[in-house]
Design an enzyme around this catalytic site. Structure first.
Site, mmCIF file in Angstrom:
data_model
loop_
_atom_site.group_PDB
_atom_site.id
_atom_site.type_symbol
_atom_site.label_atom_id
_atom_site.label_comp_id
_atom_site.label_asym_id
_atom_site.label_seq_id
_atom_site.Cartn_x
_atom_site.Cartn_y
_atom_site.Cartn_z
ATOM 1 N N TYR A 1 -36.534 19.665 33.427
ATOM 2 C CA TYR A 1 -35.508 19.941 32.430
ATOM 3 C C TYR A 1 -35.389 18.749 31.473
ATOM 4 C CZ TYR A 1 -32.143 17.759 35.854
ATOM 5 O OH TYR A 1 -31.480 16.952 36.745
ATOM 6 N N CYS A 2 -35.051 19.077 30.226
ATOM 7 C CA CYS A 2 -34.983 18.104 29.120
ATOM 8 C C CYS A 2 -36.235 17.225 29.059
ATOM 9 C CB CYS A 2 -33.741 17.230 29.250
ATOM 10 S SG CYS A 2 -33.278 16.396 27.709
ATOM 11 N N PRO A 3 -37.418 17.844 28.927
ATOM 12 C CA PRO A 3 -38.650 17.047 28.884
ATOM 13 C C PRO A 3 -38.755 16.215 27.612
ATOM 14 C CG PRO A 3 -39.107 19.343 28.335
ATOM 15 C CD PRO A 3 -37.667 19.281 28.751
#
Length: 290
Positions: free
Chosen positions: A151-153
Site C-alpha cells: 500500500y502507498c507504493p
C-alpha cells in the site's frame, strides 16, 4: 557555507524534538498533521534549526488526496466502517496507509535556502540514511525501491529481504521541507495490508480509471520486529533514532510550543477540517475533526 555546498542535516545540526506523547492538543488525530505543517512553516522561517516530529495513533486509515478519486469511494469507506476503522484525509498527496500504536510516524523538518534547495531525491536520502544507520547493528540490509504491490507504493519504499517496512513522502511549505515516514515497528502488518486491499477492491471494483490504485499483496509487507527478529517498541525506535543523530554530533533539545507555532497550528487544523468536509462530504467522520 556557500550556495554550492550541500548541507548534511544529519551531522552537526541542532534539532527541536516534538513528540506527540507530550503535545498540548486535545485532538489526537488531525493534530499530528496540523502540527507538522506549522513546524515546517516555522523552521522555514528560522533557517537555523531543524525539527524532528514523532507521533503514533490509535487505529486509523490515513487517506491520501488521490484516494478521494476512487470511483466507488463510498463503498471503499464502507469497508473501513464495517471494520470499525476510523479514517481521515491527510494534507498531502499519495495513497492510503494504515496506522496504529505499532506504527511510528515521524518527520525530519529542514529549512531550505532559496539558492540551495533540497532536491526530492536528497530529501528521501536523508531519511533513508538515518533509518539505515539506526538499524545497522541488526546486520540486515535496508533497501530503497518501489514495492509496487504494497500500500502507498513509492520509489523510496524501505524494505528488508524484499518486504516493505516503511514508506516515505515529502511536503514543502515556503522555505521548509518535511520528509515524512511511516515505519511499521510491531503489530499485525498482514491485517493492515488486508484491510487496505479490501478498501481498494471495493473502491475500484475493476473499473478502468486514469489514476493508479495498488492491488495490494499483504505478503510483501512486514514489521521491524518480524524482519529483524528482535523485540522492539515504538519508544525503543524513537530512542535509537535520537541516539543516531547525537552520535553524528547533532544537538537534540525539546521543542517549544511558541505563540507562532500555536497560531499556525490553529490555521492548519482548520484547513484539515475543511479539506475533509469538502473531499469526503457526507462520509466525513466529523467526530475526528472536533
Amino acid at each position: 557555507m556557500t550556495s554550492f555546498q550541500k548541507k548534511d542535516f544529519l551531522t552537526n545540526q541542532p534539532y527541536a524534538l516534538y513528540d506527540a506523547v507530550s503535545m498540548p492538543f486535545k485532538n489526537q488525530t488531525i493534530s499530528h498533521f496540523a502540527l507538522s505543517d506549522s513546524l515546517t512553516t516555522v523552521i522555514g522561517k528560522q533557517q537555523n534549526k531543524a525539527a524532528i516530529h514523532f507521533w503514533s495513533t490509535d487505529p486509523l486509515v490515513i487517506l491520501g488526496m488521490m484516494d478521494t478519486k476512487l470511483p466507488y469511494l463510498s463503498d471503499g469507506l464502507a469497508v473501513l466502517k464495517v471494520n470499525n476503522q476510523p479514517y481521515i484525509v491527510r494534507n498531502s498527496g499519495g495513497l492510503a496507509v494504515a496506522s496504529d500504536s505499532g506504527v511510528l510516524n515521524f518527520s525530519l523538518i529542514f529549512p531550505e535556502e532559496a539558492a540551495n534547495r533540497i532536491t526530492i531525491d536528497e530529501g528521501y536520502d536523508f531519511m533513508y540514511r538515518l533509518v539505515s544507520e539506526t538499524l545497522k547493528d541488526y546486520n540486515k540490509k535496508i533497501e530503497a525501491y518501489e514495492i509496487s504491490d504494497s500500500y502507498c507504493p513509492g520509489d523510496f519504499d524501505l524494505s528488508i529481504n524484499g518486504k516493505k517496512i516503511a514508506g516515505i513522502a515529502q511536503r514543502r511549505l515556503k522555505n521548509g521541507v518535511a520528509i515524512m515516514i511511516y515505519l511499521s515497528v510491531t503489530g499485525n502488518q498482514n491485517k493492515r495490508a488486508q484491510l487496505l486491499q479490501d478498501f481498494y477492491a471495493a473502491g475500484v471494483q475493476n473499473k478502468q480509471v486514469k489514476w493508479h490504485f495498488p492491488k495490494i499483496d499483504p505478503e510483501v509487507m512486514g514489521t521491524l520486529e518480524e524482519l529483524l527478529d528482535a523485540q522492539l517498541t515504538i519508544q525503543d525506535v524513537k530512542e535509537k533514532i535520537v541516539q543516531t543523530l547525537r552520535k553524528r554530533d547533532c544537538i537534540i533539545e525539546p521543542g517549544e510550543y511558541s505563540s507562532e507555532i500555536l497560531h499556525l497550528y490553529e490555521d492548519s487544523k482548520q484547513k484539515m477540517i475543511d479539506r475533509n468536509l469538502q473531499m469526503l462530504k457526507e462520509n466525513a467522520q466529523k467526530e475526528l475533526l472536533i
